[in-house]
Design a protein around this motif. Structure first.
Motif, PDB file in Angstrom:
ATOM      1  N   PRO A  11      -5.940  -2.595 -11.729  1.00  0.00           N
ATOM      2  CA  PRO A  11      -5.307  -1.681 -12.691  1.00  0.00           C
ATOM      3  C   PRO A  11      -4.916  -0.329 -12.108  1.00  0.00           C
ATOM      4  O   PRO A  11      -4.063   0.358 -12.668  1.00  0.00           O
ATOM      5  N   ALA A  12      -5.514   0.079 -11.011  1.00  0.00           N
ATOM      6  CA  ALA A  12      -5.102   1.326 -10.339  1.00  0.00           C
ATOM      7  C   ALA A  12      -4.052   1.070  -9.271  1.00  0.00           C
ATOM      8  O   ALA A  12      -3.174   1.906  -9.033  1.00  0.00           O
ATOM      9  N   VAL A  13      -4.115  -0.094  -8.621  1.00  0.00           N
ATOM     10  CA  VAL A  13      -3.199  -0.391  -7.506  1.00  0.00           C
ATOM     11  C   VAL A  13      -1.772  -0.584  -8.001  1.00  0.00           C
ATOM     12  O   VAL A  13      -0.821  -0.048  -7.411  1.00  0.00           O
ATOM     13  N   LEU A  14      -1.589  -1.342  -9.082  1.00  0.00           N
ATOM     14  CA  LEU A  14      -0.235  -1.644  -9.550  1.00  0.00           C
ATOM     15  C   LEU A  14       0.550  -0.401  -9.952  1.00  0.00           C
ATOM     16  O   LEU A  14       1.682  -0.222  -9.496  1.00  0.00           O
ATOM     17  N   ALA A  19       4.686   3.566  -8.591  1.00  0.00           N
ATOM     18  CA  ALA A  19       4.942   5.015  -8.503  1.00  0.00           C
ATOM     19  C   ALA A  19       5.499   5.390  -7.131  1.00  0.00           C
ATOM     20  O   ALA A  19       6.411   6.222  -7.038  1.00  0.00           O
ATOM     21  N   VAL A  20       4.984   4.772  -6.060  1.00  0.00           N
ATOM     22  CA  VAL A  20       5.511   5.113  -4.733  1.00  0.00           C
ATOM     23  C   VAL A  20       6.935   4.579  -4.552  1.00  0.00           C
ATOM     24  O   VAL A  20       7.738   5.191  -3.847  1.00  0.00           O
ATOM     25  N   HIS A  21       7.276   3.463  -5.210  1.00  0.00           N
ATOM     26  CA  HIS A  21       8.661   2.991  -5.170  1.00  0.00           C
ATOM     27  C   HIS A  21       9.584   3.993  -5.876  1.00  0.00           C
ATOM     28  O   HIS A  21      10.689   4.269  -5.391  1.00  0.00           O
ATOM     29  N   LEU A  22       9.137   4.521  -6.991  1.00  0.00           N
ATOM     30  CA  LEU A  22       9.924   5.532  -7.697  1.00  0.00           C
ATOM     31  C   LEU A  22      10.089   6.784  -6.840  1.00  0.00           C
ATOM     32  O   LEU A  22      11.186   7.351  -6.745  1.00  0.00           O
ATOM     33  N   MET A  23       9.012   7.189  -6.171  1.00  0.00           N
ATOM     34  CA  MET A  23       9.082   8.348  -5.277  1.00  0.00           C
ATOM     35  C   MET A  23      10.057   8.099  -4.127  1.00  0.00           C
ATOM     36  O   MET A  23      10.794   8.994  -3.721  1.00  0.00           O
ATOM     37  N   LEU A  50       4.179   7.084   2.237  1.00  0.00           N
ATOM     38  CA  LEU A  50       3.792   6.825   0.844  1.00  0.00           C
ATOM     39  C   LEU A  50       2.984   5.538   0.669  1.00  0.00           C
ATOM     40  O   LEU A  50       2.131   5.458  -0.203  1.00  0.00           O
ATOM     41  N   GLY A  51       3.264   4.533   1.503  1.00  0.00           N
ATOM     42  CA  GLY A  51       2.577   3.249   1.367  1.00  0.00           C
ATOM     43  C   GLY A  51       1.082   3.304   1.601  1.00  0.00           C
ATOM     44  O   GLY A  51       0.356   2.377   1.238  1.00  0.00           O
ATOM     45  N   VAL A  52       0.592   4.391   2.192  1.00  0.00           N
ATOM     46  CA  VAL A  52      -0.843   4.516   2.446  1.00  0.00           C
ATOM     47  C   VAL A  52      -1.625   4.518   1.129  1.00  0.00           C
ATOM     48  O   VAL A  52      -2.699   3.919   1.033  1.00  0.00           O
ATOM     49  N   LEU A  53      -1.090   5.182   0.094  1.00  0.00           N
ATOM     50  CA  LEU A  53      -1.830   5.338  -1.166  1.00  0.00           C
ATOM     51  C   LEU A  53      -2.198   4.007  -1.822  1.00  0.00           C
ATOM     52  O   LEU A  53      -3.388   3.742  -2.052  1.00  0.00           O
ATOM     53  N   LEU A 109      13.092  -0.099   1.529  1.00  0.00           N
ATOM     54  CA  LEU A 109      12.736  -1.183   2.445  1.00  0.00           C
ATOM     55  C   LEU A 109      11.709  -0.712   3.472  1.00  0.00           C
ATOM     56  O   LEU A 109      10.774  -1.443   3.822  1.00  0.00           O
ATOM     57  N   SER A 110      11.881   0.520   3.949  1.00  0.00           N
ATOM     58  CA  SER A 110      10.907   1.096   4.878  1.00  0.00           C
ATOM     59  C   SER A 110       9.543   1.210   4.219  1.00  0.00           C
ATOM     60  O   SER A 110       8.508   0.907   4.822  1.00  0.00           O
ATOM     61  N   LEU A 111       9.526   1.642   2.958  1.00  0.00           N
ATOM     62  CA  LEU A 111       8.275   1.748   2.210  1.00  0.00           C
ATOM     63  C   LEU A 111       7.603   0.392   2.081  1.00  0.00           C
ATOM     64  O   LEU A 111       6.396   0.252   2.317  1.00  0.00           O
ATOM     65  N   ALA A 112       8.366  -0.631   1.698  1.00  0.00           N
ATOM     66  CA  ALA A 112       7.797  -1.969   1.527  1.00  0.00           C
ATOM     67  C   ALA A 112       7.257  -2.517   2.840  1.00  0.00           C
ATOM     68  O   ALA A 112       6.153  -3.076   2.895  1.00  0.00           O
TER      69      ALA A 112
END
Length: 201
Positions: A11-14, A19-23, A50-53, A109-112
């Motif tokens: 429930p916290a990860v999703l 949110a990081v995709h929106l950012m 951002l993907g670290v979070l 794509l870089s984020l993913a």
């Protein structure tokens, strides 16, 4: 199953993942200056870190309970963890592909790619040194690549996959390889070889 997903911090990860995709859509080419240790100085794009979070949140969930108890109480806990990690990777890749197709945002794509690679790296370190050390290593990884992973011309070194171009096949291949290796280790071994940051009672 619902209890297990809550225990694994889903429930916290999703929300963090979306949110990081929106950012990534909003900040695009914003960069953090990083001093160079080797090569020319440069910046680290916000989307590259951002993907670290969400990865650290998932890593925390994977080791939230007592491993010894879970091995007895839950059948194939390693396999379930791998299924959770693969689902996380798909949920990172599918929205990024949609964002790229609809709005031409290669930063997504870089984020993913980095979410997948960071998770793989974290799972590898987790198998050797435990979840605490894995979280620290995955947080330091993009900064280390930005500080020491640039060629004299400014392009990324082949090994510095988190800072490579969003459409780099080499970067994607390295991230996928790390993810596959991390998942194999997670399925095979649930307890780390060493755990220097383990909580002692």
């Amino acid at each position: 199953m619902i209890w297990w997903l809550k225990a694994k911090n889903v429930p916290a990860v999703l929300p963090a993942l979306f949110a990081v995709h929106l950012m990534a859509v909003l900040v695009r080419q914003e960069a953090i200056p990083v001093p160079a240790v080797v090569g020319p100085s440069g910046g680290l794009l916000v989307t590259e870190i951002l993907g670290v979070l969400p990865v650290v949140l998932l890593l925390h969930g994977l080791d939230r309970g007592d491993t010894a108890t879970e091995e007895v109480a839950v059948r194939h806990s390693g396999r379930r963890n791998v299924v959770l990690c693969v689902t996380f990777a798909l949920l990172a890749l599918v929205p990024a592909a949609g964002i790229q197709l609809l709005w031409d945002r290669p930063e997504a794509l870089s984020l993913a790619r980095n979410c997948v690679g960071f998770l793989g790296s974290a799972l590898i370190v987790r198998a050797v040194l435990g979840a605490g050390a894995a979280a620290l290593c995955v947080a330091a990884l993009p900064l280390a690549c930005a500080a020491a992973g640039r060629r004299p011309g400014g392009s990324a070194q082949p090994w510095a996959w988190p800072i490579q171009e969003p459409l780099s096949y080499l970067g994607a291949g390295e991230a996928i390889f790390l993810f596959a290796l991390g998942c194999a280790l997670a399925a095979w071994k649930n307890r780390p070889v060493l755990d220097p940051l383990a909580r002692t009672t």
